[in-house]
Design a protein around this motif. Structure first.
Motif, PDB file in Angstrom:
ATOM      1  N   SER A 212      16.732  -8.854  -5.646  1.00  0.00           N
ATOM      2  CA  SER A 212      15.819  -8.021  -6.421  1.00  0.00           C
ATOM      3  C   SER A 212      15.434  -8.751  -7.710  1.00  0.00           C
ATOM      4  O   SER A 212      16.068  -9.741  -8.088  1.00  0.00           O
ATOM      5  N   PHE A 213      14.427  -8.221  -8.393  1.00  0.00           N
ATOM      6  CA  PHE A 213      13.888  -8.897  -9.584  1.00  0.00           C
ATOM      7  C   PHE A 213      14.962  -9.073 -10.660  1.00  0.00           C
ATOM      8  O   PHE A 213      15.149 -10.167 -11.200  1.00  0.00           O
ATOM      9  N   GLN A 214      15.704  -8.007 -10.956  1.00  0.00           N
ATOM     10  CA  GLN A 214      16.711  -8.051 -12.017  1.00  0.00           C
ATOM     11  C   GLN A 214      17.858  -8.986 -11.651  1.00  0.00           C
ATOM     12  O   GLN A 214      18.353  -9.755 -12.485  1.00  0.00           O
ATOM     13  N   ASN A 215      18.278  -8.933 -10.378  1.00  0.00           N
ATOM     14  CA  ASN A 215      19.392  -9.776  -9.941  1.00  0.00           C
ATOM     15  C   ASN A 215      19.001 -11.250  -9.914  1.00  0.00           C
ATOM     16  O   ASN A 215      19.821 -12.124 -10.234  1.00  0.00           O
ATOM     17  N   ILE A 216      17.758 -11.532  -9.516  1.00  0.00           N
ATOM     18  CA  ILE A 216      17.276 -12.923  -9.533  1.00  0.00           C
ATOM     19  C   ILE A 216      17.279 -13.464 -10.961  1.00  0.00           C
ATOM     20  O   ILE A 216      17.641 -14.622 -11.200  1.00  0.00           O
ATOM     21  N   LYS A 217      16.907 -12.621 -11.899  1.00  0.00           N
ATOM     22  CA  LYS A 217      16.882 -13.039 -13.305  1.00  0.00           C
ATOM     23  C   LYS A 217      18.284 -13.418 -13.782  1.00  0.00           C
ATOM     24  O   LYS A 217      18.473 -14.430 -14.467  1.00  0.00           O
ATOM     25  N   MET A 218      19.298 -12.598 -13.418  1.00  0.00           N
ATOM     26  CA  MET A 218      20.676 -12.886 -13.813  1.00  0.00           C
ATOM     27  C   MET A 218      21.167 -14.188 -13.188  1.00  0.00           C
ATOM     28  O   MET A 218      21.782 -15.028 -13.865  1.00  0.00           O
ATOM     29  N   ALA A 219      20.912 -14.360 -11.883  1.00  0.00           N
ATOM     30  CA  ALA A 219      21.368 -15.569 -11.192  1.00  0.00           C
ATOM     31  C   ALA A 219      20.670 -16.807 -11.744  1.00  0.00           C
ATOM     32  O   ALA A 219      21.304 -17.864 -11.923  1.00  0.00           O
ATOM     33  N   ARG A 220      19.373 -16.696 -12.024  1.00  0.00           N
ATOM     34  CA  ARG A 220      18.619 -17.839 -12.553  1.00  0.00           C
ATOM     35  C   ARG A 220      19.153 -18.255 -13.926  1.00  0.00           C
ATOM     36  O   ARG A 220      19.273 -19.454 -14.214  1.00  0.00           O
ATOM     37  N   VAL A 242      26.838  -9.057 -18.270  1.00  0.00           N
ATOM     38  CA  VAL A 242      25.480  -8.565 -17.953  1.00  0.00           C
ATOM     39  C   VAL A 242      25.516  -7.634 -16.753  1.00  0.00           C
ATOM     40  O   VAL A 242      24.850  -6.587 -16.730  1.00  0.00           O
ATOM     41  N   ALA A 243      26.331  -7.985 -15.738  1.00  0.00           N
ATOM     42  CA  ALA A 243      26.413  -7.157 -14.529  1.00  0.00           C
ATOM     43  C   ALA A 243      27.011  -5.790 -14.837  1.00  0.00           C
ATOM     44  O   ALA A 243      26.557  -4.762 -14.310  1.00  0.00           O
ATOM     45  N   SER A 244      28.016  -5.752 -15.707  1.00  0.00           N
ATOM     46  CA  SER A 244      28.633  -4.469 -16.063  1.00  0.00           C
ATOM     47  C   SER A 244      27.645  -3.608 -16.866  1.00  0.00           C
ATOM     48  O   SER A 244      27.600  -2.383 -16.678  1.00  0.00           O
ATOM     49  N   ARG A 245      26.829  -4.234 -17.702  1.00  0.00           N
ATOM     50  CA  ARG A 245      25.829  -3.469 -18.465  1.00  0.00           C
ATOM     51  C   ARG A 245      24.785  -2.859 -17.535  1.00  0.00           C
ATOM     52  O   ARG A 245      24.419  -1.687 -17.694  1.00  0.00           O
ATOM     53  N   THR A 246      24.311  -3.644 -16.575  1.00  0.00           N
ATOM     54  CA  THR A 246      23.313  -3.118 -15.646  1.00  0.00           C
ATOM     55  C   THR A 246      23.905  -2.008 -14.775  1.00  0.00           C
ATOM     56  O   THR A 246      23.221  -1.042 -14.445  1.00  0.00           O
TER      57      THR A 246
END
Length: 250
Positions: A212-220, A242-246
């Motif tokens: 997904s858009f948000q997850n791609i942003k985190m991985a990138r 970041v993952a815990s915040r989302t």
């Protein structure tokens, strides 16, 4: 007595003159402007009434008319190193495209492209794009099961970038950057995938991310930090925060 009365008569005369001047400067509306305004109001009222009365009602359009009558086709080029995996997994690729999306698919041996085409049974015109993304994801190196999510889910995307886009590296420096992304036995890559809920493919200096858009942003962001030289432990910590915040937001 005459001297006393003269100032009062002058004051009265001046006041009379001022009243005459104010009366002279009163603006009078011309008949033409008022008539034009009435005509404009009448036209606006008629237009509103006509819009309210004559609002068109169109019947739902069929899929054949929406396509414009002609069949559409998409082609996905297959590189040489993906021929064998495509041959082995052809049935898994063929089945969802034909049965679920109601499309026609074939592999053209001359042009070495996977050709996807609409037919009479195709109902959703967007299914052609989904099928093309599904085949493209498999060609880039993703597993069939992971690429199949592009057909089933709406908000999934593919993103590709080069390691040298982040930092211009050459030789051993480029190899070490790719090694930092993968980690020992692929440990770093798997950790980023599990925390960000994405799928990552490392193909030479190319990085492909599916999610997904948000997850791609985190991985990138995590991969870019590794390329720029951050230690993996620090990157892990940042990703988890970041993952815990989302997760708390949703």
């Amino acid at each position: 007595m005459d001297t006393d009365n003269n100032p009062t008569t002058e004051v009265v005369a001046t006041t009379m003159d001022s009243e005459d001047t104010t009366e002279a400067f009163v603006k009078v509306k011309s008949k033409k402007t008022s008539k034009r305004k009435r005509e404009m109001d009448g036209v606006e009222m008629e237009a509103e009434d006509s819009v309210a009365c004559k609002r068109p009602q169109f019947p739902p359009i069929s899929g054949d008319k929406l396509k414009g009558g002609s069949d559409e086709m998409r082609k996905v080029a297959v590189p040489a190193h993906r021929y064998t995996p495509l041959k082995e997994n052809w049935l898994k690729i063929f089945t969802p495209i034909v049965e679920n999306l109601q499309l026609q698919v074939r592999f053209n041996l001359k042009t070495r492209n996977v050709e996807i085409k609409t037919c009479k049974d195709t109902q959703d015109i967007g299914s052609l794009t989904r099928a093309a993304d599904f085949v493209r994801a498999f060609v880039l190196g993703f597993q069939v099961e992971d690429a199949l999510a592009l057909i089933r889910l709406d908000e999934l995307f593919l993103e590709t970038f080069d390691v040298t886009d982040v930092k211009p590296l050459k030789g051993d420096h480029l190899s070490r950057a790719i090694g930092r992304i993968a980690g020992k036995g692929g440990k770093t890559k798997f950790t980023i995938e599990n925390v960000t809920k994405t799928r990552i493919v490392l193909a030479d200096s190319k990085v492909h991310i599916l999610g997904s858009f948000q997850n791609i942003k985190m991985a990138r962001t995590a991969i870019c930090n590794l390329i720029l030289g951050s230690p993996p432990s620090k990157v892990y910590g940042n990703i988890r925060v970041v993952a815990s915040r989302t997760a708390e937001r949703f």
